[in-house]
Design a protein around this motif. Structure first.
Motif, PDB file in Angstrom:
ATOM      1  N   TYR A  82       0.833  -1.202   0.000  1.00 28.79           N
ATOM      2  CA  TYR A  82       0.000   0.000   0.000  1.00 28.79           C
ATOM      3  C   TYR A  82       0.871   1.256   0.000  1.00 28.79           C
TER       4      TYR A  82
ATOM      5  N   THR B 297      -6.400   2.244  -4.777  1.00 34.63           N
ATOM      6  CA  THR B 297      -5.934   1.041  -4.095  1.00 34.63           C
ATOM      7  C   THR B 297      -7.072   0.412  -3.303  1.00 34.63           C
TER       8      THR B 297
ATOM      9  N   ARG C 179      -8.667  -3.273  -3.916  1.00 34.15           N
ATOM     10  CA  ARG C 179      -8.797  -4.258  -2.847  1.00 34.15           C
ATOM     11  C   ARG C 179     -10.249  -4.715  -2.750  1.00 34.15           C
TER      12      ARG C 179
ATOM     13  N   THR D 236      -3.963   0.647   7.909  1.00 35.36           N
ATOM     14  CA  THR D 236      -3.853   1.309   6.604  1.00 35.36           C
ATOM     15  C   THR D 236      -4.131   2.798   6.733  1.00 35.36           C
TER      16      THR D 236
END
Length: 183
Positions: free
Chosen positions: A35, A108, A112, A75
């Protein structure tokens, strides 16, 4: 504490013990590195940002709420560390702008989510009846039109459309149900 089937979650509401926290943090490392690398475009910088992220996650371990998604929490911390990295190095032309970092982060997350959706779709396809699964396969894998399906199956175009609608509806309900179960 036991880990539930949903990756990155603790079951009970007690504060996580350090062993559980280390286990979650360890499992998250590769995903966090990917990431961060996606956001900064520099593997060496990503490695440094990951170390800073790990340090901050460790310092904030008591703030993590068991029962919530550890990967999402980690994250988010990584995202803010990337933003801080960009802010600190704003004069360097090789650092991505804040706008690009935000855009890459969104893409991203979408990627995912798409991976999860594809996995759920594959699972749900298996739960369809044979005729519905075959119809979906002919329509989307072989790319046959409604008319071609109608001829091949010796059914009216409206019957084919109705069968496709029911199969797609069943798939959507299955995927939504599995997403709710995963939360």
């Amino acid at each position: 504490m036991n880990q539930d089937p949903g990756e990155g979650r603790l079951q009970n509401s007690d504060p996580p013990n350090r062993g559980d926290f280390v286990q979650l943090l360890t499992k998250a490392q590769l995903g966090l590195l990917r990431y961060i690398t996606t956001l900064v475009g520099n593997p060496e910088a990503a490695s440094n940002i990951l170390q800073n992220t790990n340090l901050l996650l460790w310092q904030k371990a008591d703030e993590f709420e068991p029962g919530t998604n550890f990967d999402a929490w980690a994250t988010t911390v990584a995202y803010w560390q990337v933003r801080a990295y960009g802010r600190d190095r704003k004069r360097d032309r090789h650092i991505f702008s804040d706008e690009l970092v935000v855009q890459l982060a969104d893409e991203t997350d979408e990627g995912r989510d798409m991976d999860v959706t594809i996995s759920l779709l594959r699972s749900c396809l298996q739960s369809l009846g044979d005729s519905s699964r075959e119809l979906i396969s002919m329509r989307y894998n072989l790319g046959l039109s409604i008319q071609q399906l109608s001829s091949r199956l010796d059914k009216s175009p409206s019957a084919v459309k109705g069968a496709l609608l029911r199969a797609r509806r069943a798939l959507r309900q299955c995927i939504e149900s599995k997403r709710l179960q995963a939360k």
